[in-house]
Design a protein around this motif. Structure first.
Motif, PDB file in Angstrom:
ATOM      1  N   THR A  55       0.670  -1.241  -0.020  1.00 10.47           N
ATOM      2  CA  THR A  55      -0.143   0.054   0.108  1.00 10.47           C
ATOM      3  C   THR A  55       0.956   1.330  -0.015  1.00 10.47           C
ATOM      4  N   LYS A  56       2.204   1.191   0.510  1.00 10.36           N
ATOM      5  CA  LYS A  56       2.912   2.405   0.765  1.00 10.36           C
ATOM      6  C   LYS A  56       3.943   2.564  -0.305  1.00 10.36           C
ATOM      7  N   HIS A  57       3.949   1.531  -1.313  1.00  8.37           N
ATOM      8  CA  HIS A  57       4.802   1.538  -2.344  1.00  8.37           C
ATOM      9  C   HIS A  57       4.464   2.385  -3.684  1.00  8.37           C
ATOM     10  N   PHE A  58       5.434   3.122  -4.236  1.00  5.19           N
ATOM     11  CA  PHE A  58       5.279   3.871  -5.111  1.00  5.19           C
ATOM     12  C   PHE A  58       4.928   2.994  -6.347  1.00  5.19           C
ATOM     13  N   SER A  59       4.581   3.421  -7.673  1.00  8.28           N
ATOM     14  CA  SER A  59       4.159   2.601  -8.884  1.00  8.28           C
ATOM     15  C   SER A  59       5.802   2.140  -9.465  1.00  8.28           C
ATOM     16  N   TRP A  60       6.759   2.823  -9.152  1.00  9.31           N
ATOM     17  CA  TRP A  60       8.044   2.310  -9.610  1.00  9.31           C
ATOM     18  C   TRP A  60       8.688   1.255  -8.815  1.00  9.31           C
ATOM     19  N   GLN A  61       8.128   1.239  -7.846  1.00 11.20           N
ATOM     20  CA  GLN A  61       8.541  -0.071  -6.866  1.00 11.20           C
ATOM     21  C   GLN A  61       7.811  -1.367  -6.968  1.00 11.20           C
ATOM     22  N   LEU A  62       6.811  -1.392  -8.079  1.00  9.77           N
ATOM     23  CA  LEU A  62       5.947  -2.348  -8.075  1.00  9.77           C
ATOM     24  C   LEU A  62       6.403  -3.043  -9.856  1.00  9.77           C
ATOM     25  N   SER A  63       5.990  -4.233  -9.619  1.00  8.63           N
ATOM     26  CA  SER A  63       6.192  -5.109 -10.998  1.00  8.63           C
ATOM     27  C   SER A  63       4.915  -4.566 -11.935  1.00  8.63           C
ATOM     28  N   ASN A  64       5.031  -4.940 -13.362  1.00  9.85           N
ATOM     29  CA  ASN A  64       3.775  -4.570 -14.037  1.00  9.85           C
ATOM     30  C   ASN A  64       2.531  -5.200 -13.402  1.00  9.85           C
ATOM     31  N   GLY A  65       2.658  -6.527 -13.055  1.00  9.67           N
ATOM     32  CA  GLY A  65       1.512  -7.096 -12.559  1.00  9.67           C
ATOM     33  C   GLY A  65       0.909  -6.378 -11.684  1.00  9.67           C
ATOM     34  N   GLN A  66       1.855  -6.201 -10.734  1.00 10.17           N
ATOM     35  CA  GLN A  66       1.250  -5.378  -9.302  1.00 10.17           C
ATOM     36  C   GLN A  66       0.494  -3.887  -9.653  1.00 10.17           C
ATOM     37  N   ARG A  67       1.124  -3.243 -10.697  1.00  7.16           N
ATOM     38  CA  ARG A  67       0.789  -2.026 -11.093  1.00  7.16           C
ATOM     39  C   ARG A  67      -0.875  -2.232 -11.638  1.00  7.16           C
ATOM     40  N   GLN A  68      -1.083  -3.224 -12.425  1.00 10.37           N
ATOM     41  CA  GLN A  68      -2.328  -3.474 -13.015  1.00 10.37           C
ATOM     42  C   GLN A  68      -3.269  -3.944 -11.863  1.00 10.37           C
ATOM     43  N   ARG A  69      -2.718  -4.373 -11.179  1.00 17.66           N
ATOM     44  CA  ARG A  69      -3.733  -4.722  -9.756  1.00 17.66           C
ATOM     45  C   ARG A  69      -4.056  -3.233  -9.089  1.00 17.66           C
ATOM     46  N   VAL A  70      -3.338  -2.575  -9.047  1.00 14.66           N
ATOM     47  CA  VAL A  70      -3.439  -1.019  -8.604  1.00 14.66           C
ATOM     48  C   VAL A  70      -4.354  -0.545  -9.200  1.00 14.66           C
ATOM     49  N   ALA A  71      -4.348  -0.672 -10.569  1.00 16.31           N
ATOM     50  CA  ALA A  71      -5.225   0.066 -11.607  1.00 16.31           C
ATOM     51  C   ALA A  71      -6.641  -0.722 -11.431  1.00 16.31           C
ATOM     52  N   ILE A  72      -6.640  -1.804 -11.284  1.00 13.24           N
ATOM     53  CA  ILE A  72      -7.991  -2.366 -10.936  1.00 13.24           C
ATOM     54  C   ILE A  72      -8.856  -1.884  -9.657  1.00 13.24           C
ATOM     55  N   ALA A  73      -7.828  -2.024  -8.419  1.00  8.20           N
ATOM     56  CA  ALA A  73      -8.319  -1.322  -7.398  1.00  8.20           C
ATOM     57  C   ALA A  73      -8.882  -0.025  -7.391  1.00  8.20           C
ATOM     58  N   ARG A  74      -8.169   0.751  -8.155  1.00 11.21           N
ATOM     59  CA  ARG A  74      -8.629   2.188  -8.643  1.00 11.21           C
ATOM     60  C   ARG A  74      -9.847   2.236  -9.470  1.00 11.21           C
ATOM     61  N   ALA A  75     -10.069   1.396 -10.408  1.00  8.44           N
ATOM     62  CA  ALA A  75     -11.136   1.551 -11.317  1.00  8.44           C
ATOM     63  C   ALA A  75     -12.302   0.970 -10.396  1.00  8.44           C
ATOM     64  N   LEU A  76     -12.403   0.251  -9.308  1.00  7.80           N
ATOM     65  CA  LEU A  76     -13.391  -0.126  -8.500  1.00  7.80           C
ATOM     66  C   LEU A  76     -13.638   0.882  -7.439  1.00  7.80           C
ATOM     67  N   ALA A  77     -12.926   2.031  -7.130  1.00 10.26           N
ATOM     68  CA  ALA A  77     -12.956   2.897  -6.134  1.00 10.26           C
ATOM     69  C   ALA A  77     -14.330   3.009  -5.684  1.00 10.26           C
ATOM     70  N   ASN A  78     -15.231   3.589  -6.646  1.00 14.23           N
ATOM     71  CA  ASN A  78     -16.551   4.125  -6.665  1.00 14.23           C
ATOM     72  C   ASN A  78     -17.637   3.297  -6.802  1.00 14.23           C
ATOM     73  N   SER A  79     -17.164   2.075  -6.721  1.00 15.67           N
ATOM     74  CA  SER A  79     -18.319   0.821  -7.028  1.00 15.67           C
ATOM     75  C   SER A  79     -18.921   1.038  -8.499  1.00 15.67           C
ATOM     76  N   PRO A  80     -18.192   1.195  -9.363  1.00 21.15           N
ATOM     77  CA  PRO A  80     -18.755   1.551 -10.595  1.00 21.15           C
ATOM     78  C   PRO A  80     -19.726   0.478 -11.380  1.00 21.15           C
ATOM     79  N   SER A  81     -20.886   0.815 -12.091  1.00 21.67           N
ATOM     80  CA  SER A  81     -21.866  -0.232 -12.799  1.00 21.67           C
ATOM     81  C   SER A  81     -21.075  -0.778 -13.988  1.00 21.67           C
ATOM     82  N   LEU A  82     -20.084  -0.239 -14.525  1.00 18.81           N
ATOM     83  CA  LEU A  82     -19.340  -0.595 -15.677  1.00 18.81           C
ATOM     84  C   LEU A  82     -17.977  -0.482 -15.483  1.00 18.81           C
ATOM     85  N   VAL A  83     -17.299  -1.584 -15.827  1.00 18.24           N
ATOM     86  CA  VAL A  83     -15.939  -1.393 -15.895  1.00 18.24           C
ATOM     87  C   VAL A  83     -15.207  -1.456 -17.313  1.00 18.24           C
TER      88      VAL A  83
END
Length: 224
Positions: A137-165
């Protein structure tokens, strides 16, 4: 599909770009139901990303009509509010801010929703835990692997409980193992909450996970 189950509908949608004289979409009709997982496939330059942009209200058609939850998507609609509250985006290039931690990146869509910053922090950490990143959680994006970055992006996409992803080549920058993990997560999160998931992909193994495969060629839907 009855009308009440339709989340997004495109009727006669065309998109012409004067710069380069390109007809990216040509009279596209498409209905997307609530809770569906749709894959959009086709060769490079066929209009896949343009179609995704129409579905996500990132672009408007030259002609035709786009409806979201029964409302016409046009200049009269608050498009910023629609995108921030109803639509989550996942891109191939992640688009994480490098000077923010994973936790802070996930909080970005939450600002302005009326909740206290402590609630944002708690929600972000819950989402990061759900994608297996409670220790990052406290890591910057440059400290993460590509797979981890994309998982952060998924978490961000779900942040507001959207009806469409919407996901545009979400595994394009990942190795096969990381890509499979990412798609499993997207599929699980959306099916588990009746969210609609639309994925643009070149990977047939990803497309085969979907409920429907929409194939584009030269800006037209040739199979659905």
């Amino acid at each position: 599909m009855n009308n009440q189950s339709v989340l997004v509908e495109l009727v006669g949608v065309s998109r012409h770009y004067a710069d380069g004289d390109v007809l990216a979409l040509d009279q596209v009709d498409l209905s997307i139901g609530r809770g569906e997982f749709i894959a959009i496939v086709g060769p490079s330059g066929c209009g896949k990303s343009t179609l995704l942009n129409m579905i996500g209200a990132l672009d408007r058609p030259t002609s035709g009509t786009v409806r979201f939850d029964g409302q016409i998507v046009d200049a009269a609609m608050n498009l910023d509010a629609l995108r921030s509250k109803q639509i989550g985006f996942v891109f191939q290039s992640f688009y994480l801010l490098p000077n923010l931690t994973a936790e802070e990146n996930v909080q970005l869509p939450m600002f302005g929703d009326g909740r206290h910053v402590s609630e944002h922090r708690q929600a972000a950490n819950t989402l990061l835990d759900s994608v297996g990143l409670s220790d990052r959680t406290k890591h910057f994006s440059w400290q993460l692997s590509n797979g981890q970055r994309q998982r952060v992006a998924i978490a961000r996409a779900l942040a507001n409980s959207p009806s469409l992803v919407l996901a545009d080549e979400p595994t394009g920058a990942l190795d096969s193992e990381s890509g499979d993990t990412v798609m499993q997560m997207l599929d699980q999160f959306c099916r588990g909450s009746d969210r609609t998931l639309v994925v643009v992909t070149h990977d047939i193994s990803i497309a085969e996970r979907a409920d429907r495969i929409v194939q584009l060629h030269d800006g037209k839907i040739v199979s659905d």
